[in-house]
Design a protein around this motif. Structure first.
Motif, PDB file in Angstrom:
ATOM      1  N   ASP A  22      -0.647   0.946  -4.748  1.00  8.16           N
ATOM      2  CA  ASP A  22      -0.779   2.364  -4.465  1.00  8.16           C
ATOM      3  C   ASP A  22      -1.143   2.506  -2.982  1.00  8.16           C
ATOM      4  O   ASP A  22      -1.493   1.519  -2.321  1.00  8.16           O
ATOM      5  N   THR A  26      -6.249   3.284  -1.957  1.00  9.82           N
ATOM      6  CA  THR A  26      -6.071   1.853  -2.221  1.00  9.82           C
ATOM      7  C   THR A  26      -5.886   1.079  -0.920  1.00  9.82           C
ATOM      8  O   THR A  26      -6.603   0.117  -0.645  1.00  9.82           O
ATOM      9  N   HIS A  84       5.444   9.562  -7.753  1.00  5.19           N
ATOM     10  CA  HIS A  84       5.016   9.071  -9.077  1.00  5.19           C
ATOM     11  C   HIS A  84       6.179   8.499  -9.886  1.00  5.19           C
ATOM     12  O   HIS A  84       6.311   8.760 -11.090  1.00  5.19           O
ATOM     13  N   LYS A 175       4.407   6.209 -12.687  1.00  2.00           N
ATOM     14  CA  LYS A 175       4.302   4.964 -11.921  1.00  2.00           C
ATOM     15  C   LYS A 175       4.585   3.734 -12.781  1.00  2.00           C
ATOM     16  O   LYS A 175       5.046   2.704 -12.273  1.00  2.00           O
ATOM     17  N   GLY A 197      -4.471   0.132  -7.875  1.00  2.00           N
ATOM     18  CA  GLY A 197      -4.508   1.564  -7.616  1.00  2.00           C
ATOM     19  C   GLY A 197      -5.845   2.172  -7.998  1.00  2.00           C
ATOM     20  O   GLY A 197      -6.643   1.555  -8.713  1.00  2.00           O
ATOM     21  N   ASP A 202      -2.389   6.107 -11.721  1.00  2.00           N
ATOM     22  CA  ASP A 202      -2.088   4.671 -11.727  1.00  2.00           C
ATOM     23  C   ASP A 202      -2.260   4.036 -13.104  1.00  2.00           C
ATOM     24  O   ASP A 202      -1.857   2.887 -13.310  1.00  2.00           O
TER      25      ASP A 202
END
Length: 249
Positions: A22, A26, A84, A175, A197, A202
């Motif tokens: 991510d 992150t 996403h 994701k 993430g 996530d």
């Protein structure tokens, strides 16, 4: 499960892995607005070195659009997913994404009108959606969420919640779907997927990675999560990645 007692991932986890990262929260610290982030000068070179060490099995998977990500990280040689999971781009390839639904245009206008009279609310226009950030106005959370649900129902769009933000986007991907799509590529398919993430968005990727023989690493404070490991924050992720690059030099 709760991440209260999750250990940090061992460095050896990256050996032979397919690594999915991510971006906001992150690799870079979160900011009050999406364009106020500070990107370390070392990030681009670090991602390039990681890609080399992993034989190309590296992908950025973000809620940002790919074109937005590319403003901050010049990594044409790295696979990317944006919005996403709605956008996918192989290394050096073209962005593949579904067409935008016409209803999204009307939704954007309604959201902009809402934000114009709500102090502290920030509109983020994305390539495949539109988000409202209320980090500067946390007391507006209930109003923002209720408003966005109403717009989504009227427009036939999906609602995506994140840290102090909520987003409207087309239905169709998350994701986790991005992880599964990349894992069908020849470079990735025989590897162990590891997703790192911080956000609620996530979680679908943590689940997908675990189902494919790998797992997820949560970044930030403990919470209920499908992740198997946890980092305290962005700095801990950077140290882990840097240590791997240096140890495999």
């Amino acid at each position: 499960m709760s991440s209260s007692y999750l250990p940090p991932p061992p460095l050896s986890l990256l050996e032979g892995a397919a690594l999915f990262l991510d971006f906001d929260g992150t690799l870079v610290e979160l900011a009050d607005t999406p364009d106020a982030i500070t990107v370390p000068e070392t990030l681009g070179p670090l991602l390039g070195q990681l890609s080399e060490r992993l034989d190309g099995r590296l992908a950025l998977v973000s809620g940002r659009g790919i074109s937005d990500l590319e403003k901050y990280v010049n990594c044409a040689s790295i696979a990317m997913s944006g919005s996403h999971g709605l956008e996918l781009r192989a290394p050096g390839g073209e962005i593949v994404a579904p067409p935008l639904p016409p209803a999204l245009i009307d939704a954007v206008k309604a959201i902009q009108d809402f934000a114009a009279v709500a102090e502290g609310i920030i509109v983020e226009n994305k390539s495949m959606g539109v988000a409202l950030h209320y980090r500067k106005a946390p007391d507006m959370e209930a109003n923002v969420l209720s408003f966005m649900r109403g717009v989504a129902e009227k427009a036939g769009l999906a609602v995506q919640h994140g840290k102090m933000m909520t987003e409207l986007r087309p239905h169709g991907a998350d994701k986790g779907d991005a992880v599964r799509a990349f894992m069908t590529e020849p470079k990735f398919m025989s590897a162990r997927p590891i997703f790192v993430g911080d956000d609620l968005t996530d979680e679908a990727a943590f689940v997908a990675a675990a189902a494919l023989g790998g797992g997820g690493a949560l970044v930030g404070p403990p919470r209920e999560t499908a992740a198997l490991w946890r980092f305290d924050g962005v700095a801990a992720v950077a140290r882990w990645l840097t240590d791997f690059v240096e140890e495999t030099a």
